[in-house]
Enzyme design. Structure first.
Site: not given
Ligand code: SRM
Ligand code: SF4
Length: 532
Positions: A68, A182-183, A445, A450-451
């Site tokens: 990333r 956290r993030k 998903g 994240c979506g």
């Molecule tokens: Fe996300 C975790 C993908 C935007 C909330 N997110 C993950 C992980 C890293 C989990 C993992 O290790 O597999 C996903 C990686 C999957 C992969 O292989 O691609 C993942 N998040 C994404 C992306 C790629 C979704 C997308 O298809 O666009 C986005 C990457 C953004 C970036 O460039 O940094 C992405 N994630 C978001 C957003 C949207 C936003 O930021 O506007 C959110 C909700 C907003 C927020 O964070 O408040 C989001 N992601 C999460 C969470 C829940 C966070 C929490 O506080 O619980 C997780 C799980 C965690 O962090 O424990 C997570």
């Molecule tokens: Fe869940 Fe984020 Fe993975 Fe999508 S990319 S399946 S919302 S953790």
């Protein structure tokens, strides 16, 4: 460093491993890991700490990592795009890339042994992936048409870059901010349409004019930002950001980011990772105490918020051809279906940006791209380029606004497959329906969101459902998300629809709530919003 992190004896597993060894320490061990191979690596380094340099172990594809990046304001050059394409092509076994919902890009299929060379390639073109995962600040979003839009109030590019430079020590890594609870998400809006979804960030700045005070009172209103705090989505809780009751001038934005982050780092709740995002601290302290602590760190009082902000437009998606504020130049937004790119696409986008534009490429939070600075004289030829047949400037009204997270193809949190299913269902719906306006459909998903299903007209969140005694992939349906002016989050309206039964449900929602008309009346079913 932090009062809560270092004194508690019952640290959770994440706090423990961060206390044992800072995540950023892996930066100096990349050569060693490459020589060792992923199977022999220490599991915590491999599964967690590598995320501090933007390298994500994928349990779904063991041995093939995801990287990333960080792209401040979602902007990159054609040379940078070519470097990324080169990595996907050369090192990405079955490689591809995804534009993300934070104006960013992720590369897939990466092997650990190739990391030293990949980091060299990034360094050569000024790219960094540092601090892009785990308990770090995510890619900082800014207005996607900053510096291009005649109606913009503020060009966000420089301040976004300054914040990233401060937080990451110019991309080299900054240990001051590598152990947050956290993030953390930051967004800066520069236009009137809130193209960054300010409301879903932990810290956001939205344009607002302040009347001059005292000696300044005779002056015209002064430009700055109202500050929002605490927005976030998680499986446990989703909240829109709330006003901090603070107005800051553009010159103070970086310092305010630092102050907020220091307060969060040193006082954020660390016992339970489900209750660690900034809003939980604000809840515990109350907004006044939080604001006071930010002032203490800032070393000066915050001014009260301006009475209103300037977000008074509906959100634009930037797809299509638009005049820039620079006479004779245009920016063109191309729709990238669910953000998925392959190496040859990336090379081609870099070529188009160079041949027709200034070499610049931008990403949007809708997972699309913008190529700016195309002169009038080259526009017609640009529009005949074969790539635009796939990456359209005029996609169907459902396709146009489709957003999808990664889903089960690569993400082990996923409860369902998203991207391919999203494309398939949209295609089928467009074949069945006559639409009069675009409808924003977001897929995610799992409940991590994240979506961003909560910002969509129709949001689909993966879940498991029982059908005929068997667990199958399904979705909970969200509706009512509003973006741009008066943004607010949508809510879950229907639970547990098996994905195989989803298309007629969506079809009916589109007819009942979004003015769609069936091409063939007989195909309409009788699902309604009350159905469960
Ligand atoms: Fe996300 C975790 C993908 C935007 C909330 N997110 C993950 C992980 C890293 C989990 C993992 O290790 O597999 C996903 C990686 C999957 C992969 O292989 O691609 C993942 N998040 C994404 C992306 C790629 C979704 C997308 O298809 O666009 C986005 C990457 C953004 C970036 O460039 O940094 C992405 N994630 C978001 C957003 C949207 C936003 O930021 O506007 C959110 C909700 C907003 C927020 O964070 O408040 C989001 N992601 C999460 C969470 C829940 C966070 C929490 O506080 O619980 C997780 C799980 C965690 O962090 O424990 C997570
Ligand atoms: Fe869940 Fe984020 Fe993975 Fe999508 S990319 S399946 S919302 S953790």
């Amino acid at each position: 460093m932090t009062d809560t992190a270092t004194t508690t004896t019952s640290l959770n597993k994440f706090e423990k491993f961060k206390a044992e060894k800072d995540g950023l320490a892996v930066k100096g061990e990349i050569e060693k890991f490459a020589a060792l191979g992923w199977e022999a690596m220490d599991e915590t380094d491999r599964d967690h700490r590598l995320k501090w340099v933007g390298v994500f172990f994928r349990p779904v594809t063991p041995g093939k990592f995801m990287m990333r990046m960080r792209l401040p304001n979602g902007i990159l050059t054609s040379s940078q795009m070519r470097a990324l394409a080169g990595v996907v092509q050369r090192y990405g076994d079955d490689g591809n890339a995804d534009i993300t919902t934070r104006q960013n890009i992720q590369l897939r299929g990466i092997r650990i042994e190739d990391l030293p060379d990949i980091f060299n390639r990034f360094h050569a073109v000024g790219l960094t992936s540092v601090q892009s995962g785990m308990d770090n600040i995510r890619n900082i979003t800014g207005d996607p048409v900053a510096g291009l839009d005649a109606d913009e109030l503020y060009d966000t590019r420089e301040v976004v870059q300054q914040i990233q430079d401060m937080l990451t020590n110019k991309g080299e890594g900054n240990p001051e901010f590598t152990n947050l609870p956290r993030k953390f998400n930051i967004a800066i809006a520069g236009g009137r349409d809130n193209s960054v979804h300010a409301e879903i960030n932990d810290l956001a700045f939205v344009p607002a004019f302040k009347e001059g005070t005292g000696e300044e009172s005779s002056q015209s209103p002064i430009f700055g930002f109202n500050v929002l705090v605490g927005g976030f989505f998680s499986a446990k809780r989703c909240e829109a950001a709330i006003p901090l009751n603070a107005w800051v001038s553009p010159e103070d934005v970086v310092a305010v980011c630092r102050a907020v982050l220091e307060v969060y780092r040193d006082h954020g709740l660390r016992a339970n990772r489900q209750k660690s995002r900034l809003m939980w601290l604000i809840d515990e302290w109350g907004l006044e105490k939080f604001r006071q602590e930010v002032e203490n760190r800032l070393g000066k009082p915050l001014l009260p918020a301006a009475p209103k902000d300037e977000i008074d437009w509906e959100k634009r998606d930037h797809i299509g051809v638009y005049k820039q504020k620079q006479p004779g130049l245009n920016y063109v937004g191309l729709h990238i279906p669910v953000g998925r790119l392959y190496a040859e696409d990336m090379f081609e986008i870099a070529r188009l940006a160079e041949v027709y534009g200034s070499g610049e490429i931008r990403f949007t939070v809708e997972q699309n791209i913008i190529i700016p600075n195309i002169p009038d004289s080259r526009l017609a030829t640009f529009l005949t380029e074969p790539l635009l047949e796939r990456f359209s400037i005029d996609p169907g009204l459902l396709t146009r606004s489709l957003v999808s997270c990664t889903g089960s193809q690569f993400c082990n949190f996923a409860l369902i497959e998203t991207k391919n299913r999203a494309l398939g269902i949209i295609k089928a719906l467009e074949a069945e329906l006559i639409l009069t306006a675009n409808v924003r459909i977001h897929w995610t998903g799992c409940p991590n969101s994240c979506g961003q299903p909560q910002v969509a007209d129709i949001g689909l969140m993966g879940t498991k459902v029982r059908k005929n005694g068997k667990a199958v992939e399904g979705v909970d349906i969200y509706m009512g998300g509003k973006v741009g002016k008066d943004a607010h989050l949508g809510a879950c309206v229907i639970k547990g629809i098996p994905c195989e039964d989803l298309q007629p449900v969506l079809q009916n929602l589109l007819i009942e709530h979004f003015g769609a008309k069936p091409k063939q009346e007989a195909l309409v079913t009788h699902w309604s919003i009350d159905h469960n």
